[in-house]
Design a protein around this motif. Structure first.
Motif, short mmCIF file in Angstrom:
data_model
loop_
_atom_site.label_atom_id
_atom_site.label_comp_id
_atom_site.label_asym_id
_atom_site.label_seq_id
_atom_site.Cartn_x
_atom_site.Cartn_y
_atom_site.Cartn_z
N ASN A 254 0.68 -1.11 0.16
CA ASN A 254 -0.01 0.16 0.01
C ASN A 254 1.09 1.24 -0.09
N ASN A 255 1.11 2.02 -1.20
CA ASN A 255 2.19 2.90 -1.29
C ASN A 255 1.57 4.19 -0.46
N THR A 256 0.46 4.18 -0.16
CA THR A 256 -0.01 5.50 0.58
C THR A 256 0.20 5.32 2.26
N GLU A 257 0.03 4.03 2.71
CA GLU A 257 0.24 3.79 3.93
C GLU A 257 1.61 3.10 4.07
N GLN A 258 2.57 3.16 3.20
CA GLN A 258 3.84 2.70 3.28
C GLN A 258 3.93 1.23 4.17
N LYS A 259 2.95 0.54 3.51
CA LYS A 259 3.36 -0.99 4.16
C LYS A 259 2.55 -2.07 3.42
#
Length: 232
Positions: free
Chosen positions: A118-123
């Motif tokens: 998840n590139n938005t949450e960086q995880k």
């Protein structure tokens, strides 16, 4: 869509973390025997199939996390993940380095799951359940020198050569000439064809004989359209 990056962590001979980057097109691996060339392909197999085998985790790292991460890149990724079987990946496609990307990971700590970045949450997250959708996302065919020739002489649709033939001829199978061939086959051998009418009386005679001798039986002649690999 192509593999742009592979990250191995405690996978077989790759102790700790190793990042391998690829270019679009053909990539070559050159090295001595037992230097880990085949392991790269085994890592892709592991991520796709999730099979735990002996020697998977680096020796001496049994208590550590062993994982394989792949980054797919290409301007066609969003188009690919429109399919119902893999549409869950659509929300995880992100832009980077001027192209679309999708990162997926499988770890021995939760081997049935496939995690998506998840590139938005960086995880990494696990939106796809037990990971069966990964086989619909991409296919990989490996030809190893230690496998018997018979494994590659089989042209079945689930075999290496059969899959390659289907992939190569995919556009042709959508073409007008092939559609005309399919229509001609239906006209010649289908349920409304003259041949079907001729054979229907024969099938009934055989059916009656079989029913008398062995119990209720159904007999029907069918001339299915040949799969592409059957032409070879």
């Amino acid at each position: 869509m192509y593999i742009s990056k592979l990250v191995l962590k405690n996978f077989k001979s790759f102790e700790d973390e190793h990042v391998i980057k690829f270019t679009k097109g053909i990539n070559f691996f050159v090295g001595n025997n037992n230097s880990g060339k085949t392991t790269i392909f085994k890592a892709v197999e592991f991520l796709r199939n999730g099979k735990h085998e002996d020697g998977l985790i680096t020796s001496g790292k049994k208590e550590c996390d062993c994982s394989v991460e792949i980054t797919f890149s290409g301007d066609d990724i969003l188009e690919i993940v429109k399919e119902n079987a893999i549409k869950k990946y659509r929300n995880f496609v992100f832009e980077e380095n001027g192209t679309q990307n999708l990162r997926i990971l499988r770890s021995t700590k939760s081997i049935k799951n496939v995690y998506t970045w998840n590139n938005t949450e960086q995880k990494f997250e696990n939106p796809t359940g037990v990971g069966t959708t990964i086989t619909a996302l991409f296919d990989a065919q490996f030809v190893y020198s230690d496998i018997k020739n018979e494994d590659y002489q089989d042209f079945g649709k689930t075999k290496v050569v059969g899959k390659l033939i289907n992939a190569i001829t995919n556009d042709f199978q959508k073409s007008k000439p092939y559609k005309k061939f399919c229509d001609a086959h239906e006209e010649t051998f289908g349920n409304e064809s003259e041949l079907f009418s001729i054979l229907s009386s024969t099938s009934k005679k055989i059916q009656n004989v079989m029913t008398e001798q062995y119990g209720e039986t159904e007999v029907e002649f069918k001339f299915g359209l040949l799969e592409m690999e059957n032409f070879f």
